[in-house]
Motif scaffolding. Structure first.
Motif, mmCIF file in Angstrom:
data_model
loop_
_atom_site.group_PDB
_atom_site.id
_atom_site.type_symbol
_atom_site.label_atom_id
_atom_site.label_comp_id
_atom_site.label_asym_id
_atom_site.label_seq_id
_atom_site.Cartn_x
_atom_site.Cartn_y
_atom_site.Cartn_z
ATOM 1 N N LEU A 168 57.091 26.463 68.814
ATOM 2 C CA LEU A 168 56.363 25.201 68.728
ATOM 3 C C LEU A 168 56.925 24.431 67.545
ATOM 4 C CD1 LEU A 168 53.927 23.451 69.710
ATOM 5 C CD2 LEU A 168 52.608 24.591 67.924
ATOM 6 N N SER A 169 57.301 23.182 67.781
ATOM 7 C CA SER A 169 57.862 22.345 66.716
ATOM 8 C C SER A 169 57.008 21.103 66.545
ATOM 9 C CB SER A 169 59.285 21.913 67.060
ATOM 10 O OG SER A 169 60.123 23.038 67.146
ATOM 11 N N GLY A 170 56.924 20.631 65.313
ATOM 12 C CA GLY A 170 56.179 19.414 65.034
ATOM 13 C C GLY A 170 56.046 19.211 63.538
ATOM 14 N N GLU A 171 55.343 18.136 63.169
ATOM 15 C CA GLU A 171 55.144 17.820 61.759
ATOM 16 C C GLU A 171 54.006 18.658 61.207
ATOM 17 O OE1 GLU A 171 53.972 14.116 58.822
ATOM 18 O OE2 GLU A 171 54.520 13.691 60.891
ATOM 19 N N LEU A 172 54.220 19.234 60.029
ATOM 20 C CA LEU A 172 53.211 20.054 59.375
ATOM 21 C C LEU A 172 52.327 19.179 58.495
ATOM 22 C CD1 LEU A 172 52.158 22.967 58.837
ATOM 23 C CD2 LEU A 172 53.663 22.981 56.839
ATOM 24 N N ASN A 173 51.016 19.294 58.692
ATOM 25 C CA ASN A 173 50.033 18.567 57.886
ATOM 26 C C ASN A 173 49.169 19.570 57.146
ATOM 27 O OD1 ASN A 173 50.719 15.956 59.008
ATOM 28 N ND2 ASN A 173 49.720 16.658 60.860
ATOM 29 N N ALA A 174 48.628 19.166 56.007
ATOM 30 C CA ALA A 174 47.707 20.010 55.248
ATOM 31 C C ALA A 174 46.430 19.223 54.989
ATOM 32 C CB ALA A 174 48.331 20.439 53.930
ATOM 33 N N MET A 175 45.300 19.913 55.089
ATOM 34 C CA MET A 175 43.998 19.311 54.800
ATOM 35 C C MET A 175 43.211 20.286 53.949
ATOM 36 S SD MET A 175 42.935 17.707 58.438
ATOM 37 C CE MET A 175 43.777 18.813 59.540
ATOM 38 N N GLN A 219 54.320 29.630 51.699
ATOM 39 C CA GLN A 219 55.491 29.296 52.522
ATOM 40 C C GLN A 219 55.278 27.948 53.209
ATOM 41 O OE1 GLN A 219 55.995 31.975 55.867
ATOM 42 N NE2 GLN A 219 58.215 31.884 55.696
ATOM 43 N N LEU A 220 54.088 27.719 53.762
ATOM 44 C CA LEU A 220 53.800 26.462 54.461
ATOM 45 C C LEU A 220 53.685 25.284 53.498
ATOM 46 C CD1 LEU A 220 51.220 27.549 57.167
ATOM 47 C CD2 LEU A 220 53.632 26.986 57.482
ATOM 48 N N LYS A 221 53.148 25.524 52.322
ATOM 49 C CA LYS A 221 52.914 24.449 51.355
ATOM 50 C C LYS A 221 54.178 23.649 51.069
ATOM 51 C CE LYS A 221 50.688 23.650 46.927
ATOM 52 N NZ LYS A 221 49.993 24.274 45.788
ATOM 53 N N SER A 222 55.323 24.315 51.037
ATOM 54 C CA SER A 222 56.582 23.620 50.724
ATOM 55 C C SER A 222 57.103 22.767 51.882
ATOM 56 C CB SER A 222 57.647 24.629 50.298
ATOM 57 O OG SER A 222 57.939 25.511 51.370
ATOM 58 N N PHE A 223 56.519 22.927 53.074
ATOM 59 C CA PHE A 223 56.994 22.174 54.236
ATOM 60 C C PHE A 223 56.029 21.066 54.688
ATOM 61 C CE2 PHE A 223 59.265 26.243 54.726
ATOM 62 C CZ PHE A 223 60.566 25.755 54.809
ATOM 63 N N VAL A 224 54.976 20.791 53.930
ATOM 64 C CA VAL A 224 53.994 19.775 54.319
ATOM 65 C C VAL A 224 54.677 18.414 54.458
ATOM 66 C CG1 VAL A 224 51.927 18.516 53.592
ATOM 67 C CG2 VAL A 224 52.041 21.002 53.324
ATOM 68 N N GLY A 225 54.414 17.742 55.559
ATOM 69 C CA GLY A 225 55.003 16.431 55.836
ATOM 70 C C GLY A 225 56.362 16.492 56.499
ATOM 71 N N LYS A 226 56.861 17.699 56.732
ATOM 72 C CA LYS A 226 58.181 17.869 57.336
ATOM 73 C C LYS A 226 58.059 18.478 58.729
ATOM 74 C CE LYS A 226 60.246 18.552 52.833
ATOM 75 N NZ LYS A 226 60.746 19.522 51.891
ATOM 76 N N GLU A 227 59.121 18.351 59.486
ATOM 77 C CA GLU A 227 59.214 18.942 60.821
ATOM 78 C C GLU A 227 59.508 20.438 60.662
ATOM 79 O OE1 GLU A 227 59.408 18.192 65.092
ATOM 80 O OE2 GLU A 227 59.000 16.784 63.483
ATOM 81 N N ILE A 228 58.684 21.283 61.293
ATOM 82 C CA ILE A 228 58.912 22.725 61.241
ATOM 83 C C ILE A 228 58.853 23.300 62.656
ATOM 84 C CG2 ILE A 228 57.911 22.941 58.930
ATOM 85 C CD1 ILE A 228 55.549 24.431 60.326
ATOM 86 N N SER A 229 59.293 24.542 62.780
ATOM 87 C CA SER A 229 59.199 25.282 64.039
ATOM 88 C C SER A 229 58.620 26.656 63.733
ATOM 89 C CB SER A 229 60.572 25.443 64.680
ATOM 90 O OG SER A 229 61.111 24.185 65.025
ATOM 91 N N VAL A 230 57.672 27.072 64.572
ATOM 92 C CA VAL A 230 57.089 28.397 64.423
ATOM 93 C C VAL A 230 57.157 29.127 65.756
ATOM 94 C CG1 VAL A 230 55.523 27.815 62.529
ATOM 95 C CG2 VAL A 230 54.740 27.576 64.865
ATOM 96 N N LYS A 231 57.350 30.438 65.672
ATOM 97 C CA LYS A 231 57.284 31.284 66.858
ATOM 98 C C LYS A 231 55.818 31.662 67.023
ATOM 99 C CE LYS A 231 58.622 35.692 68.736
ATOM 100 N NZ LYS A 231 58.996 37.045 68.325
ATOM 101 N N VAL A 232 55.247 31.339 68.176
ATOM 102 C CA VAL A 232 53.830 31.567 68.449
ATOM 103 C C VAL A 232 53.651 32.981 69.000
ATOM 104 C CG1 VAL A 232 51.876 30.814 69.842
ATOM 105 C CG2 VAL A 232 53.474 29.123 68.923
ATOM 106 N N ASP A 233 52.836 33.780 68.304
ATOM 107 C CA ASP A 233 52.547 35.129 68.783
ATOM 108 C C ASP A 233 51.155 35.252 69.383
ATOM 109 O OD1 ASP A 233 55.069 36.179 68.079
ATOM 110 O OD2 ASP A 233 54.423 36.378 66.008
ATOM 111 N N GLU A 234 50.226 34.361 68.956
ATOM 112 C CA GLU A 234 48.874 34.379 69.504
ATOM 113 C C GLU A 234 48.275 32.987 69.362
ATOM 114 O OE1 GLU A 234 45.331 36.927 68.037
ATOM 115 O OE2 GLU A 234 46.824 38.330 68.843
ATOM 116 N N VAL A 235 47.812 32.399 70.474
ATOM 117 C CA VAL A 235 47.274 31.043 70.459
ATOM 118 C C VAL A 235 46.044 30.975 71.355
ATOM 119 C CG1 VAL A 235 48.810 30.240 72.313
ATOM 120 C CG2 VAL A 235 47.849 28.583 70.724
ATOM 121 N N ALA A 236 45.071 30.156 70.962
ATOM 122 C CA ALA A 236 43.846 29.971 71.745
ATOM 123 C C ALA A 236 43.291 28.578 71.471
ATOM 124 C CB ALA A 236 42.816 31.024 71.371
#
Length: 145
Positions: A47-54, A106-123
Protein backbone atom coordinates in the motif's frame (compact mmCIF):
# COMPACT_ATOMS: atom_id res chain seq x y z
CA UNK A 1 -45.62 51.31 -22.59
CA UNK A 2 -42.61 51.57 -20.30
CA UNK A 3 -44.59 50.03 -17.45
CA UNK A 4 -45.68 47.13 -19.66
CA UNK A 5 -42.07 46.58 -20.81
CA UNK A 6 -40.77 46.56 -17.21
CA UNK A 7 -43.49 44.07 -16.16
CA UNK A 8 -42.67 41.70 -19.05
CA UNK A 9 -38.94 41.98 -18.36
CA UNK A 10 -39.45 41.15 -14.67
CA UNK A 11 -41.64 38.16 -15.63
CA UNK A 12 -39.04 36.90 -18.13
CA UNK A 13 -36.22 37.20 -15.60
CA UNK A 14 -38.25 35.37 -12.94
CA UNK A 15 -39.03 32.51 -15.32
CA UNK A 16 -35.38 32.26 -16.34
CA UNK A 17 -34.26 32.01 -12.71
CA UNK A 18 -36.79 29.25 -12.02
CA UNK A 19 -36.02 27.14 -15.11
CA UNK A 20 -32.19 27.37 -15.15
CA UNK A 21 -31.51 25.45 -11.87
CA UNK A 22 -33.83 22.61 -12.92
CA UNK A 23 -32.06 22.22 -16.26
CA UNK A 24 -28.63 22.31 -14.57
CA UNK A 25 -29.66 19.66 -12.04
CA UNK A 26 -30.86 17.32 -14.78
CA UNK A 27 -27.60 17.71 -16.71
CA UNK A 28 -25.51 17.10 -13.55
CA UNK A 29 -27.30 13.80 -12.82
CA UNK A 30 -26.53 12.38 -16.25
CA UNK A 31 -22.87 13.45 -16.34
CA UNK A 32 -21.64 11.80 -13.11
CA UNK A 33 -21.02 8.06 -13.52
CA UNK A 34 -21.29 5.95 -10.36
CA UNK A 35 -17.97 5.56 -8.52
CA UNK A 36 -16.09 2.34 -9.21
CA UNK A 37 -14.87 0.18 -6.31
CA UNK A 38 -11.14 0.39 -5.66
CA UNK A 39 -8.78 -2.40 -6.55
CA UNK A 40 -8.44 -5.11 -3.90
CA UNK A 41 -5.75 -5.18 -1.23
CA UNK A 42 -4.89 -8.46 0.43
CA UNK A 43 -2.46 -9.52 3.13
CA UNK A 44 1.05 -9.36 1.67
CA UNK A 45 0.21 -6.57 -0.81
CA UNK A 46 1.92 -3.18 -0.87
CA UNK A 47 0.00 0.00 0.00
CA UNK A 48 1.46 3.35 -1.03
CA UNK A 49 0.36 6.86 -0.15
CA UNK A 50 1.11 10.00 1.83
CA UNK A 51 1.82 9.49 5.53
CA UNK A 52 -0.06 11.78 7.92
CA UNK A 53 0.28 12.11 11.70
CA UNK A 54 -2.38 13.23 14.17
CA UNK A 55 -2.33 13.61 17.93
CA UNK A 56 -5.12 11.64 19.60
CA UNK A 57 -5.97 10.92 23.21
CA UNK A 58 -5.12 7.37 24.26
CA UNK A 59 -8.03 5.96 26.27
CA UNK A 60 -5.88 3.14 27.65
CA UNK A 61 -3.17 5.52 28.86
CA UNK A 62 -5.13 8.02 31.02
CA UNK A 63 -5.94 10.30 28.08
CA UNK A 64 -2.31 10.98 27.19
CA UNK A 65 -1.88 12.48 23.71
CA UNK A 66 -0.13 10.06 21.35
CA UNK A 67 0.71 10.18 17.66
CA UNK A 68 -1.55 8.24 15.30
CA UNK A 69 -0.29 7.61 11.76
CA UNK A 70 -2.34 7.08 8.63
CA UNK A 71 -1.74 6.60 4.93
CA UNK A 72 -3.99 8.37 2.45
CA UNK A 73 -4.20 6.27 -0.71
CA UNK A 74 -6.44 5.49 -3.63
CA UNK A 75 -9.63 3.58 -2.68
CA UNK A 76 -8.95 -0.10 -1.97
CA UNK A 77 -11.28 -3.05 -1.34
CA UNK A 78 -10.43 -5.22 1.65
CA UNK A 79 -10.64 -9.01 1.64
CA UNK A 80 -13.91 -10.62 2.76
CA UNK A 81 -15.72 -10.29 5.09
CA UNK A 82 -14.73 -6.60 5.28
CA UNK A 83 -15.20 -5.79 1.60
CA UNK A 84 -15.76 -2.07 1.06
CA UNK A 85 -16.10 -1.04 4.76
CA UNK A 86 -19.62 0.28 4.11
CA UNK A 87 -18.27 2.74 1.52
CA UNK A 88 -19.09 2.93 -2.19
CA UNK A 89 -15.49 2.65 -3.38
CA UNK A 90 -13.62 1.23 -0.39
CA UNK A 91 -11.45 2.99 2.18
CA UNK A 92 -8.95 5.71 1.27
CA UNK A 93 -7.43 6.30 4.71
CA UNK A 94 -5.58 3.52 6.52
CA UNK A 95 -4.43 3.83 10.12
CA UNK A 96 -1.05 2.26 10.82
CA UNK A 97 -1.06 0.71 14.29
CA UNK A 98 2.40 0.87 15.83
CA UNK A 99 3.38 -2.07 18.03
CA UNK A 100 6.57 -0.53 19.42
CA UNK A 101 8.33 2.78 20.00
CA UNK A 102 10.77 1.81 17.25
CA UNK A 103 7.94 1.58 14.68
CA UNK A 104 6.56 4.95 15.81
CA UNK A 105 10.01 6.57 15.52
CA UNK A 106 10.46 5.00 12.07
CA UNK A 107 7.18 6.54 10.83
CA UNK A 108 7.81 9.94 12.43
CA UNK A 109 10.63 10.68 9.98
CA UNK A 110 8.36 10.05 6.97
CA UNK A 111 5.39 12.29 7.91
CA UNK A 112 4.19 14.27 4.88
CA UNK A 113 6.05 12.01 2.46
CA UNK A 114 5.01 9.20 0.13
CA UNK A 115 5.68 5.79 1.71
CA UNK A 116 4.96 2.14 0.94
CA UNK A 117 4.12 -0.54 3.47
CA UNK A 118 3.65 -4.28 3.12
CA UNK A 119 0.24 -5.07 4.61
CA UNK A 120 0.17 -8.17 6.81
CA UNK A 121 -3.19 -7.61 8.53
CA UNK A 122 -5.96 -5.14 7.60
CA UNK A 123 -9.58 -4.62 8.68
CA UNK A 124 -12.30 -1.99 8.56
CA UNK A 125 -12.27 0.58 11.36
CA UNK A 126 -14.70 -0.46 14.07
CA UNK A 127 -13.87 1.57 17.19
CA UNK A 128 -15.58 4.98 17.55
CA UNK A 129 -12.29 6.80 18.21
CA UNK A 130 -10.54 5.67 15.05
CA UNK A 131 -9.80 8.46 12.59
CA UNK A 132 -9.29 6.26 9.51
CA UNK A 133 -11.66 4.14 7.44
CA UNK A 134 -9.48 1.03 7.74
CA UNK A 135 -6.83 -0.18 10.18
CA UNK A 136 -3.57 -1.95 9.35
CA UNK A 137 -2.55 -3.78 12.50
CA UNK A 138 0.51 -5.61 11.14
CA UNK A 139 2.76 -4.02 8.54
CA UNK A 140 6.36 -3.43 7.55
CA UNK A 141 7.88 -0.35 5.91
CA UNK A 142 9.32 -0.90 2.46
CA UNK A 143 12.54 1.02 1.96
CA UNK A 144 12.84 3.16 -1.16
CA UNK A 145 16.02 2.46 -3.11
Amino acid sequence: MTKLFATRLALALTMTMLVTPAVSAQQGDEAAPPPKPGKPINNGDVLSGELNAMKVRDVKNAGKRVAMYQITSEPRRLPAPNGLCNLETGPETFQLVTSSDAQAAQLKSFVGKEISVKVDEVACASDPGQMSEAVITKWSLIRKQ
